[in-house]
Scaffold this active site. Structure first.
Site, short mmCIF file in Angstrom:
data_model
loop_
_atom_site.label_atom_id
_atom_site.label_comp_id
_atom_site.label_asym_id
_atom_site.label_seq_id
_atom_site.Cartn_x
_atom_site.Cartn_y
_atom_site.Cartn_z
N ILE A 23 0.94 -1.41 -0.05
CA ILE A 23 -0.11 0.00 -0.06
C ILE A 23 0.95 0.94 -0.23
O ILE A 23 0.54 2.24 -0.77
CB ILE A 23 -0.85 -0.02 1.27
N SER A 131 -4.80 2.40 9.06
CA SER A 131 -5.27 1.75 10.22
C SER A 131 -5.53 0.36 9.59
O SER A 131 -4.76 -0.26 8.56
CB SER A 131 -6.43 2.22 11.00
N SER A 132 -6.73 -0.29 10.09
CA SER A 132 -6.93 -1.72 9.75
C SER A 132 -8.29 -1.87 10.28
O SER A 132 -8.65 -1.49 11.26
CB SER A 132 -6.13 -2.59 10.10
N TYR A 145 -1.78 -7.27 16.81
CA TYR A 145 -1.90 -6.23 15.46
C TYR A 145 -3.07 -5.23 15.77
O TYR A 145 -2.95 -4.29 15.41
CB TYR A 145 -1.92 -7.27 14.47
N LYS A 149 -3.30 -1.23 15.77
CA LYS A 149 -4.22 -0.40 15.00
C LYS A 149 -5.16 0.59 15.86
O LYS A 149 -5.26 1.74 15.21
CB LYS A 149 -4.70 -1.17 13.92
N VAL A 179 -6.24 -6.59 1.92
CA VAL A 179 -5.58 -6.16 0.79
C VAL A 179 -4.43 -7.00 0.23
O VAL A 179 -3.44 -7.44 0.76
CB VAL A 179 -5.15 -4.82 0.95
N THR A 181 -1.33 -7.72 -0.74
CA THR A 181 0.04 -7.25 -0.51
C THR A 181 0.64 -8.54 0.18
O THR A 181 0.00 -9.22 0.66
CB THR A 181 0.26 -6.22 0.20
#
Ligand SMILES: NC(=O)c1ccc[n+]([C@@H]2O[C@H](COP(=O)([O-])OP(=O)(O)OC[C@H]3O[C@@H](n4cnc5c(N)ncnc54)[C@H](OP(=O)(O)O)[C@@H]3O)[C@@H](O)[C@H]2O)c1
Length: 242
Positions: A23, A131-132, A145, A149, A179, A181
């Site tokens: 990203i 963020s997520s 994690y 965030k 996403v 990635t």
């Protein structure tokens, strides 16, 4: 009425952490296409060709990013926090080392990078976090994690106030769901399998996001047209969570 010329980033200088891949790389390329100077970094050897080395987890390396931005332009205007450690571990498997690696990169890094860059940010400056959706969804396997965030989202709300009227800086975040990635593909097979029903229920379309779904929203938040948006977390997850 806006003529959308405010969406140009011409003459701005951005520090984009995590810009060697995923990203962050998509954002850096889009910023450059819109006319901004972009300072990027890397930590993995594999990313050496693509960026300049500076870990945000190591506080001694933070001034290098700020110096590079000041060399590109006397004034960096945009700070974008995309660098993150994003491994999964259930609570029972979480170790102090795992906790420290994630919090150092995802929370301590942005705090001290922003502190270092703040004296150089002019009025109209922008800070954006990635963020997520995991910060709020409650996804099994994301004890540390998700907490990092959620901490980032808290920083956005606090800094919107601390850096708002006094500094003229806006602070926002976007919150992607899955996403496509390296971070997503490095997840273990069971995690990817468990996430499949959620992905298929995504309101906008039954698929994982692409970098191109996220980058334009970040570029908008960095533009003049977004001057009235601060302390916000914008959905970048196809409607999984708002
Ligand atoms: N992908 C997803 O499904 C997803 C979903 C929601 C949110 N996000 C968030 O989106 C952001 C970008 O993720 P991504 O998917 O693009 O990840 P990615 O492809 O795995 O890339 C991670 C980036 O962070 C950099 N990085 C890692 N540790 C660092 C450190 N200590 N100092 C400086 N840079 C460091 C990496 O640099 P090297 O190349 O040098 O290793 C790389 O550029 C992250 O904040 C992530 O949490 C991702």
């Amino acid at each position: 009425m806006s003529d959308f010329s405010g969406l140009s980033l011409k003459g701005k200088t951005a520090i984009v952490t995590g810009a060697s891949r995923g990203i962050g790389a998509g954002i850096a390329i889009l910023f450059a296409k819109r006319g901004a100077n972009v300072v990027v970094n890397y930590v993995s050897e594999g990313s050496k060709e693509r960026a300049q080395k500076a870990s945000v987890s190591n506080l001694d390396e933070i001034p290098r990013l700020v110096d590079a931005a000041r060399q590109a332009s006397t004034i960096p205007n945009l700070g974008f926090h995309s660098a993150a450690q994003g491994l999964e571990a259930n609570l029972v498997d979480t170790t102090p080392e795992f906790y420290t690696t994630h919090f150092d990169c995802n929370v301590r890094g942005p705090i001290f990078l922003t502190k270092a860059v703040e004296p150089h940010l002019p009025k109209g400056g922008r800070i954006v976090f990635i963020s997520s959706a995991g910060a709020r969804l409650g996804v099994a396997g994301q004890t540390v994690y998700a907490a990092t965030k959620a901490a980032d989202e808290a920083l956005v709300r606090v800094w919107a106030k601390e850096l708002g009227q006094s500094h003229g800086i806006t602070v926002n975040c976007v919150n992607p769901g899955p996403v496509a990635t390296d971070q997503w593909f490095q997840s273990d097979e069971q995690f990817l399998k468990d996430m499949q029903p959620l992905i298929e229920s995504t309101p906008a379309a039954p698929r994982v996001g692409e970098v191109d779904d996220i980058a334009p929203l970040v570029a908008f938040l960095c533009s003049e047209d977004a001057r009235w948006t601060t302390g916000a977390c914008l959905s970048a997850n196809g409607g999984l969570y708002n």
